[in-house]
Design a protein around this motif. Structure first.
Motif, PDB file in Angstrom:
ATOM      1  N   GLY A 206       0.808  -1.205   0.000  1.00 31.52           N
ATOM      2  CA  GLY A 206       0.000   0.000   0.000  1.00 31.52           C
ATOM      3  C   GLY A 206       0.845   1.260   0.000  1.00 31.52           C
ATOM      4  N   LYS A 207       1.911   1.277   0.795  1.00 29.87           N
ATOM      5  CA  LYS A 207       2.804   2.435   0.835  1.00 29.87           C
ATOM      6  C   LYS A 207       3.522   2.624  -0.499  1.00 29.87           C
ATOM      7  N   THR A 208       3.848   1.519  -1.155  1.00 31.87           N
ATOM      8  CA  THR A 208       4.515   1.593  -2.443  1.00 31.87           C
ATOM      9  C   THR A 208       3.627   2.275  -3.479  1.00 31.87           C
ATOM     10  N   LEU A 209       2.345   1.949  -3.461  1.00 31.10           N
ATOM     11  CA  LEU A 209       1.428   2.569  -4.414  1.00 31.10           C
ATOM     12  C   LEU A 209       1.279   4.060  -4.160  1.00 31.10           C
ATOM     13  N   LEU A 210       1.299   4.459  -2.889  1.00 33.80           N
ATOM     14  CA  LEU A 210       1.097   5.865  -2.538  1.00 33.80           C
ATOM     15  C   LEU A 210       2.394   6.665  -2.549  1.00 33.80           C
ATOM     16  N   SER A 211       3.524   5.985  -2.657  1.00 37.11           N
ATOM     17  CA  SER A 211       4.810   6.662  -2.589  1.00 37.11           C
ATOM     18  C   SER A 211       5.032   7.549  -3.804  1.00 37.11           C
ATOM     19  N   THR A 212       5.744   8.650  -3.582  1.00 45.32           N
ATOM     20  CA  THR A 212       6.115   9.538  -4.685  1.00 45.32           C
ATOM     21  C   THR A 212       7.458   9.151  -5.286  1.00 45.32           C
ATOM     22  N   GLN A 213       8.021   8.043  -4.822  1.00 42.56           N
ATOM     23  CA  GLN A 213       9.271   7.555  -5.389  1.00 42.56           C
ATOM     24  C   GLN A 213       9.040   7.091  -6.825  1.00 42.56           C
ATOM     25  N   ASP A 214      10.116   6.677  -7.477  1.00 48.24           N
ATOM     26  CA  ASP A 214      10.018   6.197  -8.842  1.00 48.24           C
ATOM     27  C   ASP A 214       9.005   5.066  -8.948  1.00 48.24           C
ATOM     28  N   LEU A 215       8.492   4.866 -10.140  1.00 49.31           N
ATOM     29  CA  LEU A 215       7.518   3.819 -10.392  1.00 49.31           C
ATOM     30  C   LEU A 215       8.025   2.478  -9.844  1.00 49.31           C
ATOM     31  N   PRO A 216       7.236   1.806  -9.022  1.00 50.25           N
ATOM     32  CA  PRO A 216       7.698   0.536  -8.448  1.00 50.25           C
ATOM     33  C   PRO A 216       7.856  -0.533  -9.520  1.00 50.25           C
ATOM     34  N   ARG A 217       8.677  -1.457  -9.253  1.00 53.62           N
ATOM     35  CA  ARG A 217       8.933  -2.513 -10.221  1.00 53.62           C
ATOM     36  C   ARG A 217       7.665  -3.295 -10.510  1.00 53.62           C
ATOM     37  N   TYR A 218       7.513  -3.648 -11.754  1.00 53.43           N
ATOM     38  CA  TYR A 218       6.333  -4.398 -12.205  1.00 53.43           C
ATOM     39  C   TYR A 218       6.135  -5.644 -11.362  1.00 53.43           C
ATOM     40  N   ARG A 219       7.228  -6.294 -11.016  1.00 56.04           N
ATOM     41  CA  ARG A 219       7.166  -7.536 -10.236  1.00 56.04           C
ATOM     42  C   ARG A 219       6.484  -7.319  -8.892  1.00 56.04           C
ATOM     43  N   ILE A 220       6.734  -6.200  -8.236  1.00 59.53           N
ATOM     44  CA  ILE A 220       6.131  -5.931  -6.936  1.00 59.53           C
ATOM     45  C   ILE A 220       4.622  -5.748  -7.066  1.00 59.53           C
ATOM     46  N   ILE A 221       4.183  -4.991  -8.074  1.00 63.22           N
ATOM     47  CA  ILE A 221       2.751  -4.811  -8.285  1.00 63.22           C
ATOM     48  C   ILE A 221       2.095  -6.139  -8.646  1.00 63.22           C
ATOM     49  N   ARG A 222       2.777  -6.952  -9.443  1.00 58.51           N
ATOM     50  CA  ARG A 222       2.224  -8.270  -9.787  1.00 58.51           C
ATOM     51  C   ARG A 222       2.057  -9.139  -8.548  1.00 58.51           C
ATOM     52  N   HIS A 223       3.037  -9.112  -7.657  1.00 59.04           N
ATOM     53  CA  HIS A 223       2.913  -9.879  -6.419  1.00 59.04           C
ATOM     54  C   HIS A 223       1.738  -9.393  -5.582  1.00 59.04           C
ATOM     55  N   TYR A 224       1.545  -8.084  -5.550  1.00 60.70           N
ATOM     56  CA  TYR A 224       0.422  -7.530  -4.785  1.00 60.70           C
ATOM     57  C   TYR A 224      -0.910  -7.999  -5.372  1.00 60.70           C
ATOM     58  N   VAL A 225      -1.062  -7.903  -6.679  1.00 61.92           N
ATOM     59  CA  VAL A 225      -2.298  -8.348  -7.317  1.00 61.92           C
ATOM     60  C   VAL A 225      -2.503  -9.841  -7.120  1.00 61.92           C
ATOM     61  N   ASP A 226      -1.445 -10.629  -7.209  1.00 62.33           N
ATOM     62  CA  ASP A 226      -1.549 -12.069  -6.958  1.00 62.33           C
ATOM     63  C   ASP A 226      -2.062 -12.341  -5.548  1.00 62.33           C
ATOM     64  N   LEU A 227      -1.603 -11.542  -4.594  1.00 64.77           N
ATOM     65  CA  LEU A 227      -2.047 -11.707  -3.208  1.00 64.77           C
ATOM     66  C   LEU A 227      -3.537 -11.376  -3.084  1.00 64.77           C
TER      67      LEU A 227
END
Length: 218
Positions: A134-155
């Protein structure tokens, strides 16, 4: 000593992907010596960000020592329990990795959290992992790695039962204007139509109607 007063320290130069495996865990493996003098940062349990100075009435512990101790305690812990130091380690990972991506550290975080949930029947680590996503999605840092978002959606897809914290957090994120358009597109590309409809009442008010072509694996 009051465990709640413990503070865990990293000597920080510049965080890069590195080897933090059990056999080679050391601060230098996490860091790239980019500065002539080290910048010492301290992370405190239950705090969102590190601090630059250690209060005189508290103790410090290195990340690698904490990690080693926590994993030993985890190995010996009864089913259904999460030792205090392991809880602290999960919290640290959840905060630290939001701002400083480290592939090996993230892999450990996810592995132990998922394993605790499925074999030790404790969701302390999984809760910290969901918080990290959740923090990764809201972070203003660079776009998170595709793999991390995929793991989140899988969860989210794997959740069953009346309590679905990952689903509820993702639903809230998609309704939050702070989540960037690019991140929304990455998420939608990984959702089937049924799950997308469940997450948002009007899907195409949230994201573009076309599917987004995700980048290659990282």
């Amino acid at each position: 000593m009051d465990e709640s007063s413990l503070k865990y320290v990293l000597t920080l130069h510049s965080i890069v992907d590195g080897d933090v495996s059990e056999d080679s865990c050391s601060v230098t493996n996490l860091l790239q010596p980019a500065l002539s003098a080290p910048l010492r940062l301290y992370w405190v349990k239950d705090q969102e960000r590190p601090i630059h100075s250690l209060p005189f009435d508290h103790v410090q512990e290195s990340y690698c020592h904490l990690r080693s101790k926590a994993l030993q305690q985890r190995h010996a812990a009864p089913v259904g329990t999460t030792p205090y130091d392991m809880n602290v380690l999960y919290q640290f990972w959840s905060h630290f990795l939001t701002l400083n991506h480290n592939t090996q550290m993230y892999n450990e975080f996810r592995h132990f959290a998922m394993e605790d949930s499925t074999t030790k029947f404790t969701d302390v680590g999984l809760s910290s992992l969901i918080t990290f996503y959740g923090k990764t999605l809201l972070s203003t840092q660079d776009l998170p790695r595709y793999r991390i978002i995929r793991h989140y959606v899988d969860l989210v897809k794997a959740e069953t039962g009346p309590l679905r914290p990952a689903f509820e957090q993702l639903q809230s994120a998609l309704r939050n204007d702070s989540v960037s358009f690019c991140k929304r597109q990455l998420i939608v590309d990984l959702l089937d139509d049924q799950l997308l409809a469940a997450l948002v009442s009007r899907p195409y008010d949230i994201v573009a109607s076309h599917r987004f072509t995700a980048p290659g694996p990282y």
